[in-house]
Design a protein around this motif. Structure first.
Motif, short mmCIF file in Angstrom:
data_model
loop_
_atom_site.label_atom_id
_atom_site.label_comp_id
_atom_site.label_asym_id
_atom_site.label_seq_id
_atom_site.Cartn_x
_atom_site.Cartn_y
_atom_site.Cartn_z
N TYR A 204 0.83 -1.21 0.00
CA TYR A 204 0.00 0.00 0.00
C TYR A 204 0.86 1.26 0.00
CZ TYR A 204 -3.59 3.38 1.29
OH TYR A 204 -4.43 4.47 1.31
N SER A 205 1.95 1.26 0.77
CA SER A 205 2.81 2.45 0.79
C SER A 205 3.45 2.67 -0.58
CB SER A 205 3.89 2.31 1.87
OG SER A 205 4.72 1.19 1.63
N ALA A 206 3.86 1.58 -1.24
CA ALA A 206 4.43 1.73 -2.58
C ALA A 206 3.39 2.24 -3.56
CB ALA A 206 4.99 0.39 -3.06
N SER A 207 2.15 1.75 -3.45
CA SER A 207 1.10 2.19 -4.37
C SER A 207 0.78 3.67 -4.17
CB SER A 207 -0.16 1.34 -4.19
OG SER A 207 -0.76 1.58 -2.92
N GLN A 208 0.87 4.16 -2.93
CA GLN A 208 0.61 5.57 -2.67
C GLN A 208 1.68 6.45 -3.33
OE1 GLN A 208 -2.29 6.86 -0.85
NE2 GLN A 208 -2.67 4.83 -1.69
N VAL A 209 2.93 6.02 -3.24
CA VAL A 209 4.01 6.78 -3.89
C VAL A 209 3.83 6.74 -5.41
CG1 VAL A 209 6.50 6.84 -4.29
CG2 VAL A 209 5.61 6.43 -1.99
N ILE A 210 3.47 5.60 -5.94
CA ILE A 210 3.26 5.48 -7.39
C ILE A 210 2.11 6.37 -7.84
CG2 ILE A 210 2.49 3.86 -9.18
CD1 ILE A 210 4.15 1.71 -7.60
N ASP A 211 1.03 6.42 -7.06
CA ASP A 211 -0.09 7.33 -7.39
C ASP A 211 0.39 8.77 -7.46
OD1 ASP A 211 -1.90 5.29 -7.55
OD2 ASP A 211 -2.74 5.58 -5.54
N LYS A 212 1.26 9.14 -6.54
CA LYS A 212 1.79 10.51 -6.52
C LYS A 212 2.62 10.78 -7.78
CE LYS A 212 2.51 14.31 -4.00
NZ LYS A 212 1.42 15.17 -3.50
N LEU A 213 3.44 9.82 -8.16
CA LEU A 213 4.25 9.98 -9.37
C LEU A 213 3.36 10.04 -10.61
CD1 LEU A 213 7.20 7.50 -8.61
CD2 LEU A 213 7.17 9.98 -8.32
N ARG A 214 2.31 9.27 -10.61
CA ARG A 214 1.37 9.29 -11.74
C ARG A 214 0.74 10.67 -11.88
NH1 ARG A 214 -1.71 5.65 -9.98
NH2 ARG A 214 -0.86 3.83 -11.07
N GLN A 215 0.37 11.27 -10.76
CA GLN A 215 -0.29 12.58 -10.79
C GLN A 215 0.67 13.69 -11.18
OE1 GLN A 215 -1.89 13.02 -6.83
NE2 GLN A 215 -3.04 11.10 -6.96
N THR A 216 1.89 13.63 -10.67
CA THR A 216 2.84 14.74 -10.88
C THR A 216 3.70 14.57 -12.12
OG1 THR A 216 4.48 13.61 -9.49
CG2 THR A 216 2.98 15.16 -8.40
N LYS A 217 3.66 13.37 -12.72
CA LYS A 217 4.50 13.06 -13.89
C LYS A 217 5.99 13.13 -13.56
CE LYS A 217 0.69 12.98 -16.34
NZ LYS A 217 0.06 11.68 -16.68
#
Length: 464
Positions: free
Chosen positions: A115-128
């Motif tokens: 879950y922590s990794a998925s949260q970081v990935i979501d952030k990278l997805r949003q910010t590019k």
């Protein structure tokens, strides 16, 4: 005109070099374990205390223009698998902010790695953003997630990141999913078993960022053609940086070494009795892959120690050309084999449970060849001497000392305890002194010589 053009060219090159040096590197995002298990003890401190000290030191050494983000899990609620918090934003975070936040974290909850990794990935997805993610954990997933699947899915989607995972004090059977995730994320899994190990791998993980090549050095360790697990430390002999480490896990290990010259210390972690190997002057390049295949094919030393032709218990030590002990073995009346690096050695053999001046021998200039067995044997020689001490017809207690006559060396002593004393001695002539004890201690000691012959029993009876 030529001079002006040269000046303009130099000026342009200088501007370009400065521009390259001032390029802001992609962010590094730390995912930090604040689960309850970080209260566990290691080296007299909690794992959290060690991790805090080592991580803050590593961060303080990063370039001033390095953007840093910090995510923590398990620090707010004891049983919440969604307890993941962005403490410092990767787009604006500074070293000082991250260090301050780390020092304020208190371990409490669970270990939601996926879950922590998925949260970081979501952030990278949003910010590019492109980023290097470094996850530090002292435990395995405790919330039914699968971090490897999360990372694989993100990579298939095209999210631009590299993830390194550091297992802090994990057991070998607990690392499979973490290794899978690191490999899927174009990064590395590192083991750290103590503070020094954590410091080493953090230095390497922060050096192998998404901005750097995937690796400019590869290492493969084998023994008899079969890959083995090995730990490599690369020491920069030019810039004197802290050593950079990598583990092969029985496969080819790729890692990035800043261009320089290095000495490699390579230590097998399994499948070989051979000691560490040092490989000097390995040069790394920014734009070229350097490969090293390291063989741990040792030579076998076969050791047989006997006494009068029968297997005998001995201590055997093997010394290399630098007089450093390379092997130690006790035979326990059984032929032994020991594997060592190829080279020229000196051997010392010390016989146990025998006395005399010839209980130790030395064998020099013994050559051990890789992949070959070299037999060594030595046969000690002994005979038995038995003494009885009497007063009248009664056995009495006495102290018996034995000296080798040619050197005057005292080689043995014992008490008879009213039942006699027996000595296993090298063949030769000995001076024996018997001094009575107890009610007969006022009687004068007696001294005599005795010859001990190989394989024979010599008996002497002394009357006081």
């Amino acid at each position: 005109m030529k001079t002006s053009l040269s000046l303009i060219l130099c000026f342009c090159i200088t501007l370009e070099a400065n521009a390259q040096n001032n390029i802001t590197p992609s962010p590094i995002i730390f995912i930090y374990d604040a689960s309850g298990s970080m209260w566990g003890q290691m080296q007299g401190q909690t794992k959290m205390e060690i991790a805090t000290e080592v991580l803050t030191t590593a961060i303080s050494k990063l370039p001033d223009n390095q953007k840093i983000g910090l995510v923590a899990y398990g620090h707010r609620k004891e049983g919440d698998c969604a307890d993941v918090e962005f403490l410092v934003d990767a787009e604006s975070g500074s070293k000082a902010e991250v260090i301050t936040s780390i020092k304020g974290i208190k371990p409490l909850g669970k270990t939601p790695l996926a879950y922590s990794a998925s949260q970081v990935i979501d952030k990278l997805r949003q910010t590019k953003l492109s980023a290097t993610v470094i996850l530090i954990t002292d435990g395995i997933e405790s919330c039914d997630g699968n971090i490897c699947n999360v990372i694989k899915a993100a990579k298939e989607e095209g999210i631009d990141f590299k993830i390194h995972i550091i297992g802090f004090g994990l057991k070998s059977g607990e690392t499979g999913q973490l290794q899978c995730a690191a490999q899927a994320g174009n990064g590395y899994y590192y083991d750290a078993s103590d503070a020094d190990g954590l410091s080493d791998v953090l230095q390497q993980a922060t050096a192998i960022t998404i901005d750097k090549p995937e690796g400019n050095v590869s290492v493969y360790a084998i023994k008899n053609g079969i890959p083995i697990d090995a730990w490599i430390k690369a020491y920069d002999i030019v810039a004197k940086r802290r050593p950079i480490s990598v583990r092969t896990y029985g496969d080819t290990a790729y890692f990035y070494l800043p261009p320089s010259k290095y000495n490699f210390e390579v230590r097998p972690l399994g499948g070989s009795d051979v000691d560490m190997i040092t490989i000097p002057n390995i040069e790394s390049f920014e734009d070229k892959m350097v490969h090293q295949t390291i063989s741990f094919d040792g030579g076998i030393l076969g050791i047989t120690t006997t006494n009068n032709g029968k297997n005998w218990d001995c201590i055997v030590k093997l010394f290399d050309a630098n007089n450093k002990m390379a092997a130690y073995v006790r035979t326990y009346q059984t032929p032994k084999e020991v594997e060592v690096n190829p080279g020229i050695y000196k051997i010392t053999v010390q016989a146990l449970a025998m006395n005399g001046t010839e209980t130790k021998t030395q064998i020099k200039d013994l050559t051990i060849i890789a992949g070959q067995s070299t037999p060594v044997s030595y046969d000690f020689k002994t005979g038995n001497f038995q003494i009885y001490t009497k007063a009248g017809n009664e056995n009495i207690d006495a102290v018996v000392t034995v000296k080798e006559t040619s050197t005057g060396t005292r080689v043995a002593s014992s008490r008879t305890y009213t039942k006699g004393a027996k000595f296993l001695l090298n063949p030769g002539i000995y001076e024996v002194k018997a001094a009575p004890l107890g009610e007969h201690k006022t009687k004068a000691a007696q001294t005599f010589t005795v010859e001990v012959r190989q394989g024979e029993l010599t008996t002497k009876e002394i009357k006081f």
